[in-house]
Scaffold this active site. Structure first.
Site, mmCIF file in Angstrom:
data_model
loop_
_atom_site.group_PDB
_atom_site.id
_atom_site.type_symbol
_atom_site.label_atom_id
_atom_site.label_comp_id
_atom_site.label_asym_id
_atom_site.label_seq_id
_atom_site.Cartn_x
_atom_site.Cartn_y
_atom_site.Cartn_z
ATOM 1 C CE LYS A 180 78.543 47.139 4.234
ATOM 2 N NZ LYS A 180 78.978 48.227 3.337
ATOM 3 N N GLY A 233 75.681 55.775 10.291
ATOM 4 C CA GLY A 233 75.387 56.136 8.904
ATOM 5 C C GLY A 233 74.131 56.970 8.815
ATOM 6 C CB SER A 234 71.840 57.561 6.013
ATOM 7 O OG SER A 234 71.533 56.241 5.622
ATOM 8 C CD GLU A 236 67.496 56.110 2.371
ATOM 9 O OE1 GLU A 236 68.421 56.952 2.323
ATOM 10 O OE2 GLU A 236 67.067 55.501 1.388
ATOM 11 C CB VAL A 237 70.994 52.745 6.155
ATOM 12 C CG1 VAL A 237 71.555 51.374 6.485
ATOM 13 C CG2 VAL A 237 71.063 52.993 4.649
ATOM 14 N N GLY A 238 69.506 53.395 9.038
ATOM 15 C CA GLY A 238 69.281 53.076 10.456
ATOM 16 C C GLY A 238 67.888 52.490 10.666
ATOM 17 C CD GLU A 256 76.850 59.041 15.057
ATOM 18 O OE1 GLU A 256 76.018 59.767 14.465
ATOM 19 O OE2 GLU A 256 78.055 58.984 14.772
ATOM 20 C CB CYS A 290 77.799 62.343 12.530
ATOM 21 S SG CYS A 290 79.058 61.978 13.751
ATOM 22 C CD GLU A 387 73.817 64.146 8.387
ATOM 23 O OE1 GLU A 387 73.265 63.093 8.010
ATOM 24 O OE2 GLU A 387 74.599 64.193 9.345
HETATM 25 P P1 NAP Z 1 74.639 54.746 4.486
HETATM 26 O O1 NAP Z 1 74.094 54.217 3.217
HETATM 27 O O2 NAP Z 1 73.769 54.839 5.662
HETATM 28 O O3 NAP Z 1 75.951 53.870 4.799
HETATM 29 C C1 NAP Z 1 76.423 53.440 6.041
HETATM 30 C C2 NAP Z 1 76.734 51.946 6.007
HETATM 31 O O4 NAP Z 1 75.531 51.174 5.924
HETATM 32 C C3 NAP Z 1 77.571 51.514 4.809
HETATM 33 O O5 NAP Z 1 78.463 50.505 5.214
HETATM 34 C C4 NAP Z 1 76.495 50.987 3.890
HETATM 35 O O6 NAP Z 1 76.946 50.153 2.856
HETATM 36 C C5 NAP Z 1 75.612 50.260 4.844
HETATM 37 N N1 NAP Z 1 74.278 49.973 4.330
HETATM 38 C C6 NAP Z 1 73.612 50.597 3.303
HETATM 39 N N2 NAP Z 1 72.405 50.016 3.121
HETATM 40 C C7 NAP Z 1 72.294 49.012 4.030
HETATM 41 C C8 NAP Z 1 71.292 48.054 4.330
HETATM 42 N N3 NAP Z 1 70.153 48.017 3.667
HETATM 43 N N4 NAP Z 1 71.524 47.185 5.334
HETATM 44 C C9 NAP Z 1 72.663 47.211 6.028
HETATM 45 N N5 NAP Z 1 73.665 48.086 5.782
HETATM 46 C C10 NAP Z 1 73.482 48.975 4.793
HETATM 47 O O7 NAP Z 1 75.245 56.151 4.265
HETATM 48 P P2 NAP Z 1 75.881 56.702 2.909
HETATM 49 O O8 NAP Z 1 75.113 56.265 1.715
HETATM 50 O O9 NAP Z 1 77.287 56.324 2.940
HETATM 51 O O10 NAP Z 1 75.698 58.264 3.110
HETATM 52 C C11 NAP Z 1 74.401 58.835 2.956
HETATM 53 C C12 NAP Z 1 74.154 59.916 3.974
HETATM 54 O O11 NAP Z 1 74.266 59.375 5.275
HETATM 55 C C13 NAP Z 1 75.174 61.046 3.969
HETATM 56 O O12 NAP Z 1 74.845 62.017 3.040
HETATM 57 C C14 NAP Z 1 75.070 61.558 5.365
HETATM 58 O O13 NAP Z 1 73.996 62.455 5.468
HETATM 59 C C15 NAP Z 1 74.753 60.327 6.171
HETATM 60 N N6 NAP Z 1 75.941 59.773 6.851
HETATM 61 C C16 NAP Z 1 76.033 59.935 8.188
HETATM 62 C C17 NAP Z 1 77.149 59.454 8.857
HETATM 63 C C18 NAP Z 1 77.301 59.608 10.331
HETATM 64 O O14 NAP Z 1 78.404 59.764 10.806
HETATM 65 N N7 NAP Z 1 76.234 59.523 11.103
HETATM 66 C C19 NAP Z 1 78.166 58.816 8.166
HETATM 67 C C20 NAP Z 1 78.028 58.633 6.790
HETATM 68 C C21 NAP Z 1 76.912 59.128 6.147
HETATM 69 P P3 NAP Z 1 77.384 50.879 1.485
HETATM 70 O O15 NAP Z 1 78.701 51.458 1.791
HETATM 71 O O16 NAP Z 1 77.428 49.831 0.451
HETATM 72 O O17 NAP Z 1 76.338 51.925 1.182
#
Ligand code: NAP
Ligand code: MG
Length: 487
Positions: A180, A233-234, A236-238, A256, A290, A387
């Site tokens: 995804k 990703g974030s 929160e979602v982790g 991660e 990250c 972050e």
């Molecule tokens: P995110 O929401 O955590 O997105 C990462 C992935 O998870 C996306 O494919 C996202 O889909 C998916 N996702 C979102 N909600 C989910 C759920 N309930 N169940 C399963 N999968 C889900 O991150 P973001 O909104 O893109 O960015 C927010 C913050 O995350 C950034 O400001 C940054 O601080 C952090 N971030 C960290 C990294 C890293 O390398 N560790 C990378 C990106 C962002 P959608 O695309 O539809 O949201």
């Protein structure tokens, strides 16, 4: 550069391109000017169910994939690397167009990725267990077997790199996958899926379902037939993903989740090296990495001189359309991220940090923010704690190594850390005591596919890359055979 042609916008299941069951699509944008690039199929639960069913069929013990010799898997993954190399320029342009990644950076990432693929491919036929002395006449050995259907949930910040790391490790282990991609950046994941099919990956082994987190993402994490989720990703979602695993089938989870990584500059450091490294450690890819060094601790003896040089450096960075080869600094990925980062900059000013460079949006179109430098940042300020994921360098002051180790560790994150010093005692103490998955000394952000990567504390669970990265897609089975002649 003319706009790269978008070849794939549908869902990829069983090596076929299909529309979403709902018929829905969503727009994907160019962050340079906010224009719509394409309409992409919006996958949801129904599509995830079909993709997981395809991946499950492809994982059946009698399937082409499961019966394939491991050395053959190695060749297929290597062929994917050849195709990535063949299409490198097109893919770099598409990444730049859909993500805002500076073209030269995208090119560099793809070249690194090919090395990565070669290394991971080389592990496919080296997965082996142990023979274990147990109770004399109990012949015992272990098998390392692929976990099963894996859900790979990608972030938007490194679409090609994240796809390649996760998919290739899963394939080397012999798993099948449903990917995804992030909603902002679905295009390169779809282009890579086409290359995998061309490389000879059998139908159902790799499936890609673009869509949104709460729909496609959540369906994947709750699915009873998914054996593992790998997510970047974030935090929160982790945490939601771990909860989904617990609420469904206890699927394995590797995460991660970013960081607030400290980079320490000791008073004996070579500033001609430390200043540019520290700048690239936060400004590369507009801070959307990250491992970005978002807390820069500088020794009080060299603080003023360092800050002056850091400000000069930030002001030399060339901002522009990421698709132009001379650009060093492109746009943030979307308006939401740009607004969030500008909000952090305002907080920095309000809480008393000294703004010495940048701090503003560039122009009125696109998602550009100036490389920004704050000095006199203290540990309690929001910009030193959260972050930001943007081009904001926060410079803090310290007096002793003891003090800075405690302050560096005073965070829930633990992804990366760095130190610039010529004193071996500093190196040994810092690298031993700092709580981080990767520690760089007199460098930063240097990678090899051979080295494990991941985080301490809330920066994640498990490791990607290296041998550990493939093992994260394997289960260990113990076989014990009674060799006794006695009844
Ligand atoms: P995110 O929401 O955590 O997105 C990462 C992935 O998870 C996306 O494919 C996202 O889909 C998916 N996702 C979102 N909600 C989910 C759920 N309930 N169940 C399963 N999968 C889900 O991150 P973001 O909104 O893109 O960015 C927010 C913050 O995350 C950034 O400001 C940054 O601080 C952090 N971030 C960290 C990294 C890293 O390398 N560790 C990378 C990106 C962002 P959608 O695309 O539809 O949201
Ligand atoms: Mg999101």
């Amino acid at each position: 550069m003319s706009a790269p042609k978008v070849k794939y916008t549908k869902i990829f299941i069983d090596n076929n391109w299909v529309d979403a069951r709902s018929g829905k699509t969503f727009d994907t944008y160019n962050p340079h000017d906010g224009s719509v690039i394409a309409k992409v199929a919006e996958g949801d639960k129904a599509d995830i169910d079909l993709a997981v069913a395809a991946a499950k069929r492809a994982f059946h013990r009698n399937s082409e994939w499961r019966l394939m010799d491991a050395a053959e898997r190695c060749k297929v993954i290597n062929k994917f690397g050849d195709l990535l190399l063949r299409d490198a320029e097109y893919l770099a342009q598409l990444e730049s167009y859909n993500n805002g990644m500076v073209l030269n950076f995208a090119r560099h990432f793809i070249a690194m990725n090919v090395d990565h693929i070669r290394y991971i491919a080389s592990l496919a036929d080296k997965i082996q267990g142990d023979t274990i002395p147990a109770r004399g006449d109990l012949f015992t050995y272990t098998l390392k077997q692929p976990i099963g259907v894996c859900g790979l949930i990608l972030p938007w910040n490194g679409p090609i790199v994240m796809f390649t790391w996760k998919v290739c490790a899963a394939l080397a282990a012999g798993c099948t996958v449903v990917v995804k991609p992030a909603e902002q950046t679905p295009l390169t994941a779809l282009a890579l899926a086409a290359l995998l099919a061309e490389a000879g990956v059998p139908p159902g082994v790799v499936n890609v379902v673009p869509g949104f987190g709460p729909g496609a993402g959540s369906s994947l994490t709750h699915h009873p037939d998914v054996a593992k989720i790998s997510f970047t990703g974030s935090v929160e979602v982790g945490k939601l993903i771990q909860q989904a695993a617990g609420a469904s089938n206890l699927k394995r989870v590797t995460l991660e989740l970013g960081g607030k990584s400290p980079l320490v500059i000791m008073d004996d450091a070579d500033l001609n090296k430390a200043v540019p490294y520290a700048a690239q450690a936060i400004f590369s890819h507009q801070g959307q990495i990250c491992i970005a060094a978002s807390r820069l601790f500088v020794h009080s003896k060299i603080y003023d001189e360092f800050v002056k040089k850091a400000v000069e450096y930030a002001k030399t960075i060339k901002i522009g359309n990421p698709c132009e080869p001379t650009t060093q600094h492109g746009p943030q990925v979307d308006t939401e991220m740009m607004t969030k980062i500008l909000g952090y900059i305002e907080k920095g000013k309000k809480e008393g940090a000294k703004l010495l460079a940048g701090g503003k949006r560039v122009g009125n179109t696109g998602c550009y923010i100036e490389p920004t430098v704050f000095a006199d940042v203290t540990d309690d300020m929001t910009i030193a704690k959260e972050e930001i994921f943007g081009p904001v360098q926060s410079i803090l002051k310290f007096d002793t190594l003891e003090e800075v180790i405690d302050r560096a560790n005073n965070t829930n994150y633990g992804l990366a850390a760095g130190i610039f010093t010529n004193n071996v005692e500093n190196v040994l103490q810092f690298s031993k005591h700092v709580e981080a998955g990767t520690v760089w000394v007199n460098t930063y952000m240097e990678f090899g596919p051979q080295a494990p990567f991941g985080g301490f504390k809330e920066s994640g669970i498990g490791r990607e890359n290296g041998i550990n990265g493939v093992e994260a897609y394997l289960e260990v089975k113990t076989v014990a055979i009674n060799m006794s002649k006695k009844l």
